[in-house]
Design a protein around this motif. Structure first.
Motif, short mmCIF file in Angstrom:
data_model
loop_
_atom_site.label_atom_id
_atom_site.label_comp_id
_atom_site.label_asym_id
_atom_site.label_seq_id
_atom_site.Cartn_x
_atom_site.Cartn_y
_atom_site.Cartn_z
N GLU A 1 4.18 2.55 -8.15
CA GLU A 1 2.71 2.52 -8.19
C GLU A 1 2.24 2.50 -6.73
N PRO A 2 0.95 2.86 -6.49
CA PRO A 2 0.49 2.96 -5.09
C PRO A 2 0.80 1.74 -4.23
N ARG A 3 0.63 0.50 -4.76
CA ARG A 3 0.92 -0.70 -3.96
C ARG A 3 1.94 -1.60 -4.64
N GLU B 1 19.55 3.54 -3.99
CA GLU B 1 18.77 3.88 -2.80
C GLU B 1 17.43 4.43 -3.24
N VAL B 2 16.37 3.78 -2.78
CA VAL B 2 15.00 4.15 -3.15
C VAL B 2 14.28 4.66 -1.91
N ARG B 3 13.56 5.78 -2.07
CA ARG B 3 12.77 6.33 -0.98
C ARG B 3 11.29 6.23 -1.34
N LEU B 4 10.59 5.34 -0.63
CA LEU B 4 9.16 5.14 -0.85
C LEU B 4 8.41 5.97 0.20
N ILE B 5 7.70 6.98 -0.26
CA ILE B 5 6.99 7.88 0.67
C ILE B 5 5.61 7.30 0.96
N LYS B 6 5.34 7.07 2.24
CA LYS B 6 4.07 6.46 2.66
C LYS B 6 2.93 7.48 2.62
N ARG B 7 1.77 7.02 2.17
CA ARG B 7 0.58 7.89 2.21
C ARG B 7 0.00 7.96 3.62
N ALA B 8 0.04 6.83 4.35
CA ALA B 8 -0.45 6.80 5.74
C ALA B 8 0.76 6.62 6.65
N HIS B 9 0.89 7.52 7.61
CA HIS B 9 2.04 7.45 8.52
C HIS B 9 1.85 6.32 9.52
N THR C 1 -7.64 2.19 1.26
CA THR C 1 -8.72 1.76 0.37
C THR C 1 -9.76 0.91 1.09
N ALA C 2 -9.38 0.33 2.24
CA ALA C 2 -10.34 -0.49 2.99
C ALA C 2 -10.90 0.34 4.14
N PRO C 3 -12.17 0.75 4.05
CA PRO C 3 -12.74 1.66 5.05
C PRO C 3 -12.71 1.10 6.47
N GLY D 1 1.83 -1.10 2.50
CA GLY D 1 0.95 0.06 2.57
C GLY D 1 1.03 0.83 1.26
N GLN D 2 0.21 1.86 1.16
CA GLN D 2 0.19 2.64 -0.07
C GLN D 2 1.29 3.70 -0.07
N ILE D 3 1.94 3.89 -1.22
CA ILE D 3 2.97 4.93 -1.33
C ILE D 3 2.48 6.04 -2.25
N ASP D 4 3.17 7.15 -2.18
CA ASP D 4 2.90 8.29 -3.07
C ASP D 4 3.90 8.20 -4.22
N PRO D 5 3.47 7.72 -5.41
CA PRO D 5 4.41 7.55 -6.52
C PRO D 5 5.11 8.84 -6.93
N ASP D 6 4.40 9.98 -6.85
CA ASP D 6 5.00 11.25 -7.27
C ASP D 6 6.07 11.74 -6.30
#
Length: 201
Positions: free
Chosen positions: A34-36, A71-79, A94-96, A54-59
């Motif tokens: 999930e995202p978080r 081994e799990v690879r969590l891809i970050k949405r923000a680098h 999500t927090a501007p 941080g937020q991840i890309d679930p897809d």
């Protein structure tokens, strides 16, 4: 349920998470992205990471089940670097108010490098602006040479003769402007303290 041993390492783009569950049956392993939030369950063993730093890309995130570990690879949405898997810090996506500081971390490094360049330029410029009368050593040999050239250029013939004779005869270890003193005898070599004079053929 027992929490399972795990460790991670990260790059700006992803987190690689190792879950140590020896002999895990791929058919019984359940992983939810999930995202978080990240959830791993296998029988009585589980690992829930929430909220993720941080937020991840679930897809885009994925995993592989091995004999010793998953081994799990969590891809970050923000680098960016997280420094930890979970954290209460606001999500930069999500927090501007945190969107501007996040990117400025990477650009801030570049700005800092430019600031160093500007600082170096300022220092060098200020050194060049100093006159040789204030500090004959300012700027190193080239400015010192300029200083001596100025003395030589403004000097009378006797002073020029004294400078040339003393410098040449002493092998560059003495520079005198007193012709009356220098004309009497050869100028002796005076190497700096702790140095030994050797003549090269």
């Amino acid at each position: 349920m027992a929490t399972i041993r795990h460790e991670f390492y990260e790059t700006d783009e992803k987190v690689t998470l190792s879950i140590f569950d020896r002999g895990a049956d791929p058919a019984q392993v359940s992983i939810t992205f999930e995202p978080r939030k990240f959830t791993y369950t296998h029988g009585e063993k589980s690992l829930v990471l929430e909220p993720l730093k941080g937020q991840i890309d679930p897809d885009a995130s994925d995993f592989t089940v091995g004999k010793v570990k998953i081994e799990v690879r969590l891809i970050k949405r923000a680098h960016a670097r997280w420094g930890a898997l979970v954290g209460d810090s606001p999500d930069p996506l999500t927090a501007p108010q945190t969107i501007s500081p996040e990117p400025s971390t990477s650009t801030g490094v570049r700005k800092q490098a430019k600031n160093w360049d500007a600082l170096t330029t300022t220092i060098l410029t200020s050194e060049k602006e100093k006159t040789t009368e204030e500090d004959p050593n300012v700027g190193g040999d080239s400015t010192l040479n300029t200083f001596f050239q100025k003395i030589f250029g403004d000097a009378d013939e006797d002073t020029k003769r004294a400078m040339m004779k003393s410098y040449q005869e002493s092998g560059g270890t003495t520079l005198s402007t007193n012709w009356d003193e220098v004309k009497r005898a050869p100028v002796e070599v005076k190497p700096p303290a702790g140095s030994e004079w050797k003549k090269w053929n």
